[in-house]
Design a protein around this motif. Structure first.
Motif, PDB file in Angstrom:
ATOM      1  N   UNK A   1     -10.186   3.444  53.656  1.00 43.86           N
ATOM      2  CA  UNK A   1      -9.442   2.725  54.690  1.00 43.86           C
ATOM      3  C   UNK A   1     -10.346   1.845  55.551  1.00 43.86           C
ATOM      4  N   UNK A   2     -11.466   1.426  54.991  1.00 43.88           N
ATOM      5  CA  UNK A   2     -12.418   0.584  55.723  1.00 43.88           C
ATOM      6  C   UNK A   2     -11.716  -0.639  56.299  1.00 43.88           C
ATOM      7  N   UNK A   3     -12.207  -1.139  57.436  1.00 46.26           N
ATOM      8  CA  UNK A   3     -11.540  -2.279  58.092  1.00 46.26           C
ATOM      9  C   UNK A   3     -11.260  -3.434  57.138  1.00 46.26           C
ATOM     10  N   UNK A   4      -9.991  -3.843  57.124  1.00 44.76           N
ATOM     11  CA  UNK A   4      -9.615  -4.983  56.303  1.00 44.76           C
ATOM     12  C   UNK A   4      -9.654  -4.722  54.812  1.00 44.76           C
ATOM     13  N   UNK A   5      -9.871  -3.438  54.428  1.00 42.46           N
ATOM     14  CA  UNK A   5      -9.997  -3.090  53.007  1.00 42.46           C
ATOM     15  C   UNK A   5     -11.012  -4.022  52.334  1.00 42.46           C
ATOM     16  N   UNK A   6     -12.138  -4.102  52.986  1.00 43.86           N
ATOM     17  CA  UNK A   6     -13.218  -4.991  52.584  1.00 43.86           C
ATOM     18  C   UNK A   6     -13.568  -4.831  51.107  1.00 43.86           C
ATOM     19  N   UNK A   7     -13.554  -5.940  50.391  1.00 44.29           N
ATOM     20  CA  UNK A   7     -13.930  -5.949  48.985  1.00 44.29           C
ATOM     21  C   UNK A   7     -12.861  -5.447  48.037  1.00 44.29           C
ATOM     22  N   UNK A   8     -11.680  -5.134  48.554  1.00 40.96           N
ATOM     23  CA  UNK A   8     -10.611  -4.607  47.697  1.00 40.96           C
ATOM     24  C   UNK A   8      -9.963  -5.741  46.907  1.00 40.96           C
ATOM     25  N   UNK A   9     -10.040  -5.658  45.598  1.00 45.02           N
ATOM     26  CA  UNK A   9      -9.438  -6.664  44.716  1.00 45.02           C
ATOM     27  C   UNK A   9      -8.002  -6.275  44.394  1.00 45.02           C
ATOM     28  N   UNK A  10      -7.026  -7.145  44.693  1.00 47.25           N
ATOM     29  CA  UNK A  10      -5.635  -6.811  44.358  1.00 47.25           C
ATOM     30  C   UNK A  10      -5.425  -6.726  42.855  1.00 47.25           C
ATOM     31  N   UNK A  11      -4.410  -5.998  42.473  1.00 41.60           N
ATOM     32  CA  UNK A  11      -4.017  -5.883  41.077  1.00 41.60           C
ATOM     33  C   UNK A  11      -3.670  -7.257  40.514  1.00 41.60           C
ATOM     34  N   UNK A  12      -4.132  -7.538  39.309  1.00 41.53           N
ATOM     35  CA  UNK A  12      -3.782  -8.794  38.652  1.00 41.53           C
ATOM     36  C   UNK A  12      -2.359  -8.699  38.108  1.00 41.53           C
ATOM     37  N   UNK A  13      -1.525  -9.632  38.513  1.00 41.56           N
ATOM     38  CA  UNK A  13      -0.116  -9.650  38.120  1.00 41.56           C
ATOM     39  C   UNK A  13       0.171 -10.854  37.233  1.00 41.56           C
ATOM     40  N   UNK A  14       1.305 -10.871  36.540  1.00 43.47           N
ATOM     41  CA  UNK A  14       1.628 -12.008  35.679  1.00 43.47           C
ATOM     42  C   UNK A  14       1.599 -13.332  36.438  1.00 43.47           C
ATOM     43  N   UNK A  15       1.004 -14.333  35.807  1.00 40.83           N
ATOM     44  CA  UNK A  15       0.918 -15.687  36.368  1.00 40.83           C
ATOM     45  C   UNK A  15       2.171 -16.451  35.947  1.00 40.83           C
TER      46      UNK A  15
END
Length: 234
Positions: free
Chosen positions: A208-222
């Motif tokens: 739960x680090x501030x801003x979810x630093x470095x968290x890459x969102x799941x890749x979804x269909x383009x």
């Protein structure tokens, strides 16, 4: 940031419930506003039915998604559903907190999704993924389970946890347009000694680090790769 935690665990003294409390504490300390929907404590009704609608567009045949849309617009949807919808609309980050039951969420959580993620506001027609009604919001799963990490990994007896959770991460949260942050899984919880549980909770705090630093969102269909009928171009 406005955070909504939707928590579904039948035991208020569970590790899962403690994770929910810790998340509230940590996020508030970071300056965020946190609202918790504790579904068991609230007595949330998980059963989708015709009773959810005070008025019906078609009283002779129930098409649940279509009635969701019209009842919300008419102001006749069940107040319990309306209140939860407004909480989701107001949040910047949605956290689903639950124990893994049978490779999925508890019925209480599934019922919340079925009744609250309504057609029209959340999704509809071409309004999915990057065009979904909840685009611009973030979402995350925080779950507890009895299995070990090696059991739910590549080559593990159950297969990868990420694949097991795809109906939630892509088919629900990503589908309505949310950026899906990495899942936090608390492994093997019922069998851990107090010291191991304490260490696991510290991992949750770090997640739960501030801003979810470095968290890459799941890749979804383009969606740019698909035509108006969602057929692959080329």
């Amino acid at each position: 940031m406005n955070v909504l935690i939707v928590h579904a665990h039948p035991e208020p003294q569970s590790f899962c419930a403690s994770m929910c409390s810790v998340a509230t504490e940590v996020l508030q300390a970071q300056g965020h506003t946190v609202v918790v929907s504790d579904l068991y404590r609230q007595g949330f009704n998980p059963v989708a039915s015709a009773d959810d609608f005070g008025t019906r567009k078609n009283p002779d045949y129930l098409t649940y998604a279509l009635e969701q849309r019209s009842a919300y617009e008419a102001g006749s949807i069940d107040p319990q559903i309306r209140d939860e919808i407004e909480k989701v609309k107001a949040c910047d980050l949605l956290i689903l907190s639950f124990p893994l039951f049978w490779f999925s969420v508890p019925a209480m959580m599934k019922g919340w999704i079925d009744r609250v993620f309504i057609s029209g506001i959340f999704y509809g027609g071409k309004r999915i993924y990057a065009q979904g009604g909840m685009r611009g919001k973030k979402a995350m799963l925080a779950l507890t389970l009895g299995g070990r990490e090696d059991m739910l990994s590549a080559g593990g007896v159950h297969g990868e946890l990420a694949a097991m959770l795809k109906p939630l991460t892509q088919g629900t949260l990503g589908y309505v347009g949310m950026d899906v942050l990495p899942t936090f899984a608390a492994w093997h919880v019922p069998y851990l000694k107090p010291e191991a549980r304490a260490a696991l909770m510290e991992q949750w705090r770090a997640h739960l680090a501030p801003g979810f630093e470095g968290a890459e969102p799941l890749k979804l269909p383009d969606l740019t790769l698909y035509d108006d009928a969602f057929r692959r171009k080329g």
